[in-house]
Design a protein around this motif. Sequence first.
Motif, PDB file in Angstrom:
ATOM      1  N   SER A  12      -2.708  12.516 -10.001  1.00 40.15           N
ATOM      2  CA  SER A  12      -2.378  12.315 -11.411  1.00 40.15           C
ATOM      3  C   SER A  12      -3.419  11.401 -12.046  1.00 40.15           C
ATOM      4  O   SER A  12      -4.204  10.763 -11.346  1.00 40.15           O
ATOM      5  CB  SER A  12      -0.982  11.699 -11.541  1.00 40.15           C
ATOM      6  N   TYR A  13      -3.405  11.341 -13.388  1.00 41.12           N
ATOM      7  CA  TYR A  13      -4.296  10.409 -14.076  1.00 41.12           C
ATOM      8  C   TYR A  13      -3.956   8.994 -13.656  1.00 41.12           C
ATOM      9  O   TYR A  13      -2.788   8.634 -13.554  1.00 41.12           O
ATOM     10  CB  TYR A  13      -4.167  10.537 -15.596  1.00 41.12           C
ATOM     11  N   TYR A  21      -8.493   9.125 -11.385  1.00 40.75           N
ATOM     12  CA  TYR A  21      -7.248   9.765 -10.952  1.00 40.75           C
ATOM     13  C   TYR A  21      -6.646   8.968  -9.804  1.00 40.75           C
ATOM     14  O   TYR A  21      -7.335   8.207  -9.141  1.00 40.75           O
ATOM     15  CB  TYR A  21      -7.525  11.193 -10.477  1.00 40.75           C
TER      16      TYR A  21
END
Length: 198
Positions: A12-13, A21
Amino acid sequence: MDLKQLVIRGISYSQTQSGAYALLLEHEETNVKLPVVIGNFEAQSISLGLEKDIHPPRPLTHDLFAKFISDTKHSIASVIIYQIVDGVFFSNINLLNDETGQAVVLDARTSDAVAMAVRFDAPIFTTEDVLSEAGILLEIEEKRPEDPEFSELVSDQSLSSLSMEDLQKLLEDAVKDEDFDTAMEIQEEIKRRKKKIE
């Protein structure tokens, strides 16, 4: 050394570093998660390594190295995240010569080590010390197709209104253009539709 096996739970970011990430690894027995901050290229490479049916038109760096390993009659036996110093993880890629059984250990960034592990379906391990120092216990809910946020994303991309043929064409174009983020979204939409049909 008492090693704990990890599985990849997602990418995910990063909430802490702009443009980065977070690779989320998990020790399944304890549900302790190990978040590793990685770059955009490595995130793409790991995602592509996990999605076995998406092939870029030209080999990425990790694909090239994987081909070299295979062509020299080696395979990756495991990846070990053995240390964390000032928030930086240290890893080894453990190779085996397929003919002689001779072991070769390569020092690697954790993001590169994981990108290689997924290409060889090699297990990823860490130590109890790393888990206790950097591991966290948290529950993450996966986004499901019925989530409003997810539905908005799909409608924003107009993917839900396209036919399967159009989606396949878009997927091919995205891979040709090396737009892997879009390719992954299209791939997810195709998978969701196939699951509904089954």
